[in-house]
Design an enzyme around this catalytic site. Structure first.
Site, PDB file in Angstrom:
ATOM      1  N   ASP A 168      -4.165  -6.004   4.757  1.00  0.00           N
ATOM      2  CA  ASP A 168      -5.148  -6.777   5.550  1.00  0.00           C
ATOM      3  C   ASP A 168      -5.098  -8.028   5.042  1.00  0.00           C
ATOM      4  O   ASP A 168      -5.058  -9.457   5.751  1.00  0.00           O
ATOM      5  CB  ASP A 168      -6.854  -6.188   4.726  1.00  0.00           C
ATOM      6  CG  ASP A 168      -6.689  -4.720   5.568  1.00  0.00           C
ATOM      7  OD1 ASP A 168      -6.159  -5.444   6.717  1.00  0.00           O
ATOM      8  OD2 ASP A 168      -7.003  -4.569   5.379  1.00  0.00           O
ATOM      9  N   LYS A 170       8.502 -17.837 -10.806  1.00  0.00           N
ATOM     10  CA  LYS A 170       7.307 -15.892 -11.654  1.00  0.00           C
ATOM     11  C   LYS A 170       6.263 -16.763 -12.235  1.00  0.00           C
ATOM     12  O   LYS A 170       6.702 -17.793 -12.811  1.00  0.00           O
ATOM     13  CB  LYS A 170       8.808 -14.733 -12.673  1.00  0.00           C
ATOM     14  CG  LYS A 170       7.544 -14.131 -12.577  1.00  0.00           C
ATOM     15  CD  LYS A 170       8.591 -13.260 -13.543  1.00  0.00           C
ATOM     16  CE  LYS A 170       7.335 -12.226 -14.485  1.00  0.00           C
ATOM     17  NZ  LYS A 170       8.638 -12.045 -15.556  1.00  0.00           N
ATOM     18  N   PHE A 201      -4.118   3.257  15.097  1.00  0.00           N
ATOM     19  CA  PHE A 201      -4.304   4.425  13.993  1.00  0.00           C
ATOM     20  C   PHE A 201      -5.227   3.336  13.204  1.00  0.00           C
ATOM     21  O   PHE A 201      -5.480   2.896  13.487  1.00  0.00           O
ATOM     22  CB  PHE A 201      -3.107   4.423  13.124  1.00  0.00           C
ATOM     23  CG  PHE A 201      -2.497   5.719  13.875  1.00  0.00           C
ATOM     24  CD1 PHE A 201      -0.991   5.152  14.753  1.00  0.00           C
ATOM     25  CD2 PHE A 201      -2.079   6.512  12.901  1.00  0.00           C
ATOM     26  CE1 PHE A 201      -0.706   6.418  15.319  1.00  0.00           C
ATOM     27  CE2 PHE A 201      -1.072   8.041  13.214  1.00  0.00           C
ATOM     28  CZ  PHE A 201      -0.763   7.816  14.505  1.00  0.00           C
ATOM     29  N   LYS A 227     -10.395  -3.443  18.652  1.00  0.00           N
ATOM     30  CA  LYS A 227      -9.306  -3.914  18.495  1.00  0.00           C
ATOM     31  C   LYS A 227      -9.045  -4.313  20.220  1.00  0.00           C
ATOM     32  O   LYS A 227      -7.937  -4.618  20.317  1.00  0.00           O
ATOM     33  CB  LYS A 227      -8.457  -2.615  17.647  1.00  0.00           C
ATOM     34  CG  LYS A 227      -9.157  -2.876  15.867  1.00  0.00           C
ATOM     35  CD  LYS A 227      -7.930  -2.784  15.459  1.00  0.00           C
ATOM     36  CE  LYS A 227      -8.673  -2.878  13.660  1.00  0.00           C
ATOM     37  NZ  LYS A 227      -7.496  -3.390  12.901  1.00  0.00           N
ATOM     38  N   PRO A 285      -3.090 -11.658  10.005  1.00  0.00           N
ATOM     39  CA  PRO A 285      -3.399 -11.622  11.894  1.00  0.00           C
ATOM     40  C   PRO A 285      -3.786  -9.961  11.975  1.00  0.00           C
ATOM     41  O   PRO A 285      -2.545  -9.435  11.721  1.00  0.00           O
ATOM     42  CB  PRO A 285      -1.965 -12.333  12.997  1.00  0.00           C
ATOM     43  CG  PRO A 285      -1.454 -12.402  11.664  1.00  0.00           C
ATOM     44  CD  PRO A 285      -1.645 -12.065  10.109  1.00  0.00           C
ATOM     45  N   ASP A 286      -4.468  -9.964  13.142  1.00  0.00           N
ATOM     46  CA  ASP A 286      -4.678  -8.215  12.954  1.00  0.00           C
ATOM     47  C   ASP A 286      -3.548  -7.903  14.195  1.00  0.00           C
ATOM     48  O   ASP A 286      -3.646  -8.628  15.280  1.00  0.00           O
ATOM     49  CB  ASP A 286      -5.577  -7.934  13.907  1.00  0.00           C
ATOM     50  CG  ASP A 286      -5.708  -6.288  13.613  1.00  0.00           C
ATOM     51  OD1 ASP A 286      -5.473  -6.051  14.466  1.00  0.00           O
ATOM     52  OD2 ASP A 286      -7.118  -6.171  13.650  1.00  0.00           O
ATOM     53  N   ILE A 287      -2.034  -7.183  14.680  1.00  0.00           N
ATOM     54  CA  ILE A 287      -1.450  -7.305  15.522  1.00  0.00           C
ATOM     55  C   ILE A 287      -1.970  -6.301  16.574  1.00  0.00           C
ATOM     56  O   ILE A 287      -0.963  -6.581  17.559  1.00  0.00           O
ATOM     57  CB  ILE A 287       0.304  -6.861  14.790  1.00  0.00           C
ATOM     58  CG1 ILE A 287       0.372  -7.768  13.068  1.00  0.00           C
ATOM     59  CG2 ILE A 287       0.830  -6.959  15.444  1.00  0.00           C
ATOM     60  CD1 ILE A 287       1.625  -6.692  12.541  1.00  0.00           C
ATOM     61  N   ASN A 322       0.592  -1.288  -0.327  1.00  0.00           N
ATOM     62  CA  ASN A 322      -0.024   0.356   0.312  1.00  0.00           C
ATOM     63  C   ASN A 322       0.928   1.704  -0.284  1.00  0.00           C
ATOM     64  O   ASN A 322       2.223   0.690   0.134  1.00  0.00           O
ATOM     65  CB  ASN A 322      -0.848   0.586   1.139  1.00  0.00           C
ATOM     66  CG  ASN A 322      -0.358   0.233   2.603  1.00  0.00           C
ATOM     67  OD1 ASN A 322       0.140   0.990   3.002  1.00  0.00           O
ATOM     68  ND2 ASN A 322      -0.787  -1.476   3.609  1.00  0.00           N
TER      69      ASN A 322
END
Ligand code: C5P
Length: 414
Positions: free
Chosen positions: A296, A306, A343, A361, A324-326, A228
């Protein structure tokens, strides 16, 4: 005005010994005095002449100097110092220190001193990772010696990993951390680098602050990845501001092109899974600020070769798996940091979405940023601080200023 502080600098034998010249310059510039002890192997890399000229003091190399012994006994040499700094501390020197061996001037001083010792290791990564070295470091820490974490990166031997000597400004910051309390005389030697005033009040001294920053990069095949637009600038600015406030800072950084802020321990990672492992390795922490834009999803499988485009074929399917959501994981961790901050990049209904995220969270604050404009990758940020007590909306500010204010708010909280 307080009298200047004295540093006894012991220089071991490794290629990083050349950085001791810069360290001496920074110590002097900060108003402290420095006296050098050079080991026999250290003298293979730097000369006593260079060290004497930079330190403006005699350089000591041997136990058996009658002149030194009559003018200043070797025990006094270490006892008159406010801090003994071993830099670079080689694997050999650390092993001797841990074992109480005193077979030259440096190790004899280290055994005879009752002054606080700070060791700054530098060695090949395999030597660093060797169980014997890690065991010695554990022992030294138990004995009350402060052992800095080496940097990760390219090494003189051509390998990559932990073991690099931290940059001299980071070593100076660490020295300041331990001799501070009384004022250091002289101007700020780190001028031009992230603000760090040696005589400034350092309210986060003794606290460990963990920061994640940047994007993560999730490989699809050896040449392609999912990522991103995060630049890492806000996270790096927060790490710098926390270090300025005296904290010990671990910065877990995704792939970004930013210099490591002064006094910050940086761990470079690429994927979300690596970031999660580095975050857990860094615990315990008093405060964690999760600024990273973690991907995500990652590719379900990573192709070894390749993926080839074949004429007439439909595009290769890309199967994704959730990362995983850290942040959420840290909220449930047995070593959950006392203050956990997330954040949230939002483009609409900022407060509503941020408050929902706070609950989902399990963190204490959410810093919501409005990324509808050019915030991602830009120099400024527009944030809302969402806590259980309410929401504060801050005007659009340069990212370092957001960082400074956020750290001030953290200081107030803890
Ligand atoms: O869910 P969302 O990505 O909007 O949440 C953002 C917050 O959660 C940030 O603090 C980010 O660092 C953290 N996060 C995380 N692990 C993920 C996704 C987000 O720690 N997999």
């Amino acid at each position: 005005m307080n009298s200047p502080k004295h540093i006894l600098l012991i220089i071991g034998g490794g290629i990083a010994a050349y950085k001791s010249s810069e360290l001496i310059r920074l110590i002097k510039k900060s108003g402290m005095t420095v006296r050098c002890v050079l080991t026999e192997s250290g003298a293979q890399f730097v000369t006593p002449m260079t060290l004497a000229a930079l330190s403006e003091n005699e350089v000591h190399t041997t136990l058996w100097s009658l002149k030194d012994e009559t003018e200043m006994g070797h025990i006094q040499l270490s006892r008159e110092a406010d801090l003994v700094v071993v830099c670079p501390a080689t694997a050999n020197l650390l092993a001797k220190m841990a074992g109480g061996i005193a077979d030259d001037l440096a190790t004899t001083l280290l055994l005879a001193t009752d002054t606080q010792v700070l060791a700054v290791p530098a060695m090949n990564l395999r030597m660093w990772n060797h169980p014997a070295t890690q065991r010695n470091i554990e022992q030294l820490r138990r004995d009350g010696i402060i052992v800095m974490q080496p940097d990760e990166g390219d090494m003189a031997c051509g390998e990559f990993g932990p073991g690099r000597l931290p940059e001299p400004p980071a070593v100076l910051a660490e020295i300041m951390n331990h001799v501070i309390g009384e004022n250091i005389v002289g101007p700020n030697p780190l001028e031009g680098q992230p603000a760090f005033a040696p005589d400034q009040h350092r309210p986060l001294h003794g606290k460990h602050v963990l920061v994640t920053a940047g994007p993560t990069r999730e490989p699809i095949d050896p040449v392609r990845y999912i990522a991103n637009r995060s630049s890492g600038r806000q996270g790096f600015a927060i790490a710098a501001a926390a270090a300025d406030a005296g904290a010990q800072v671990t910065l877990v950084a995704g792939p970004v092109h930013l210099p490591t802020p002064t006094g910050v321990m940086r761990v470079d990672v690429e994927t979300a899974l690596e970031m999660e492992a580095a975050v857990h390795d860094a615990l315990p922490a008093d405060v964690a600020i999760m600024v990273a834009a973690v991907a995500d999803w990652r590719a379900d499988t990573r192709a070894d070769q390749k993926i080839k485009k074949q004429k007439g074929d439909a595009p290769a399917p890309l199967k994704l798996t959730e990362n995983p959501d850290i942040l959420a994981g840290l909220a449930k961790h047995s070593q959950r940091p006392g203050l956990l901050i997330g954040f949230a990049a939002e483009t609409q209904k900022i407060d509503e979405h941020a408050r929902a995220k706070l609950t989902k969270k399990g963190c204490d604050w959410i810093i919501a940023n409005d990324v509808s404009g050019d915030v991602m990758g830009g120099a400024e940020n527009s944030v809302h601080i969402v806590t259980a007590d309410g929401t504060e909306i801050w005007a659009r500010l340069p990212k370092p200023e957001v960082a400074r204010r956020l750290v001030a708010k953290i200081v107030e909280e803890i």
